[in-house]
Design a protein around this motif. Structure first.
Motif, mmCIF file in Angstrom:
data_model
loop_
_atom_site.group_PDB
_atom_site.id
_atom_site.type_symbol
_atom_site.label_atom_id
_atom_site.label_comp_id
_atom_site.label_asym_id
_atom_site.label_seq_id
_atom_site.Cartn_x
_atom_site.Cartn_y
_atom_site.Cartn_z
ATOM 1 N N ASN A 1 -35.462 -64.825 14.389
ATOM 2 C CA ASN A 1 -34.883 -63.680 12.760
ATOM 3 C C ASN A 1 -35.109 -64.525 12.274
ATOM 4 N N GLU B 1 -38.416 -65.438 10.267
ATOM 5 C CA GLU B 1 -39.425 -64.751 10.155
ATOM 6 C C GLU B 1 -39.199 -63.521 10.403
ATOM 7 N N ILE B 2 -38.383 -62.667 10.604
ATOM 8 C CA ILE B 2 -37.719 -61.074 10.475
ATOM 9 C C ILE B 2 -37.548 -61.316 9.249
ATOM 10 N N GLU C 1 -37.956 -63.003 6.894
ATOM 11 C CA GLU C 1 -39.204 -63.065 6.073
ATOM 12 C C GLU C 1 -39.258 -62.121 5.472
ATOM 13 N N ILE C 2 -39.572 -61.400 6.113
ATOM 14 C CA ILE C 2 -40.937 -59.876 6.286
ATOM 15 C C ILE C 2 -40.223 -58.808 5.165
ATOM 16 N N LEU C 3 -39.380 -58.930 6.182
ATOM 17 C CA LEU C 3 -37.660 -57.953 5.431
ATOM 18 C C LEU C 3 -37.905 -57.946 4.054
ATOM 19 N N TYR D 1 -43.539 -59.997 19.305
ATOM 20 C CA TYR D 1 -43.552 -62.022 18.888
ATOM 21 C C TYR D 1 -42.249 -62.072 18.470
ATOM 22 N N LEU D 2 -42.243 -60.958 17.848
ATOM 23 C CA LEU D 2 -41.009 -61.431 16.580
ATOM 24 C C LEU D 2 -39.773 -61.440 17.144
ATOM 25 N N VAL D 3 -39.698 -60.987 18.421
ATOM 26 C CA VAL D 3 -38.732 -60.595 18.985
ATOM 27 C C VAL D 3 -38.311 -61.876 19.825
ATOM 28 N N ARG D 4 -39.966 -62.429 20.391
ATOM 29 C CA ARG D 4 -39.381 -64.056 20.728
ATOM 30 C C ARG D 4 -38.750 -65.268 19.610
#
Lengths: 200, 200
Positions: free
Chosen positions: B36, B38-39, B41-43, B30-33
């Motif tokens: 960046n 979303e990634i 934000e989580i990072l 999901y994140l790869v699709r």
């Protein structure tokens, strides 16, 4: 009164598919409780994915190089292309070890309700790829549900004129299943696609 | 053949509680699709938590400062201490808006099978805190299950000699429940702890 940075992490986890507030809270507090090693491991993995993942220009799978390892491998049979909807399907198919061809990732399936139309999927690219003449067979490997069936039908109509062999995955009883409890459609599929075991 | 960095992310997600290979795969793809944002934000959230979260020296809750905002607030009643097992319980209790005291986070409950003994929890610290004489009441707010009950009993035995008022959360029917479908223990609790509505 939750600390602001924990609250922010809870909200960030809710970006993940199927994760609601309670699950996100569970993830966040677990990480806070167990400490920095787990957090570092997830951070590293996310950073690496963000920095290194590209989409293969040929099959549209996510990979570290383009064309990806599968597309560029001399060991793979380029004449058989397996058409799937998502990257996760590639993972599942590769795990079987039964497929030596290459892939084409559509990026989803047609869905009138959610507004997914042919132009949102890599269908134009599939036709172009089929026209190049390298592929001799396209395996339409979509889910056995409404959207998968609709998309399969659409693709068959579109690609049949090109004269390439079109196949789909077999339908029947899943391993470990019990005839008594199989649903009617599965049983009907298993009957229709029955195999000859010998004799005449 | 999954890309190595996606595989690493799938493994990292399996560190989260209750996340198996399939769910981890779903999160990662999901994140790869979706790309960046979303990634990132989580990072950011993970980085912030790692950098800023400490354990409050007084109540052992996770916070950005120690003593935490609750412990250091002049508006909170320091004479009532609510004893809970996890930080998530504090979140749930704070959401009610019905509690104005302070907390003490044990960090778990006694569990013979999993080898959680009194010395693994902040019980020594609770006794020390009770001995200081500020607290007039301890609310033992543990889960209504085997481990919670065992731990409550243990704490009552330990703390009774100090002469502090000990209470526990009420037991009874949850809101929105149907008597017809309530389990016997809940119904028995509701009967035993019944409240007078008026009359004599």
């Amino acid at each position: 009164m939750t600390s602001q940075s924990i609250q922010q992490l809870i909200e960030a986890f809710q970006l993940l598919p199927g994760v609601g507030p309670k699950t996100a809270e569970r993830y966040a507090f677990y990480l806070v409780r167990t400490g920095n090693d787990e957090i570092t491991e997830i951070l590293d993995a996310l950073n690496k994915v963000r920095a290194s993942i590209v989409q293969c220009a040929q099959c549209f799978n996510f990979a570290e190089i383009s064309p990806c390892e599968i597309c560029s491998s001399p060991k793979r049979d380029k004449t058989i292309v397996c058409v799937v909807s998502h990257s996760a399907d590639v993972v599942a198919l590769e795990k079987t070890g039964s497929f030596n061809g290459v892939y084409h990732i559509l990026g989803g399936t047609l869905n009138a309700i959610e507004g997914v139309r042919p132009e949102h999927l890599k269908i134009k690219e599939l036709t172009a790829r089929a026209r190049q003449g390298v592929a001799k067979e396209l395996i339409i490997a979509l889910n056995a549900d409404m959207e998968g069936e609709t998309t399969s039908l659409y693709l068959v109509k579109l690609l049949q004129p090109l004269g390439i062999r079109l196949t789909r995955l077999a339908r029947g009883l899943p391993m470990g299943s019990d005839i008594q409890y199989a649903d009617e459609l599965t049983l009907a599929n298993a009957l229709n696609d029955r195999k000859n075991l010998g004799g005449e």
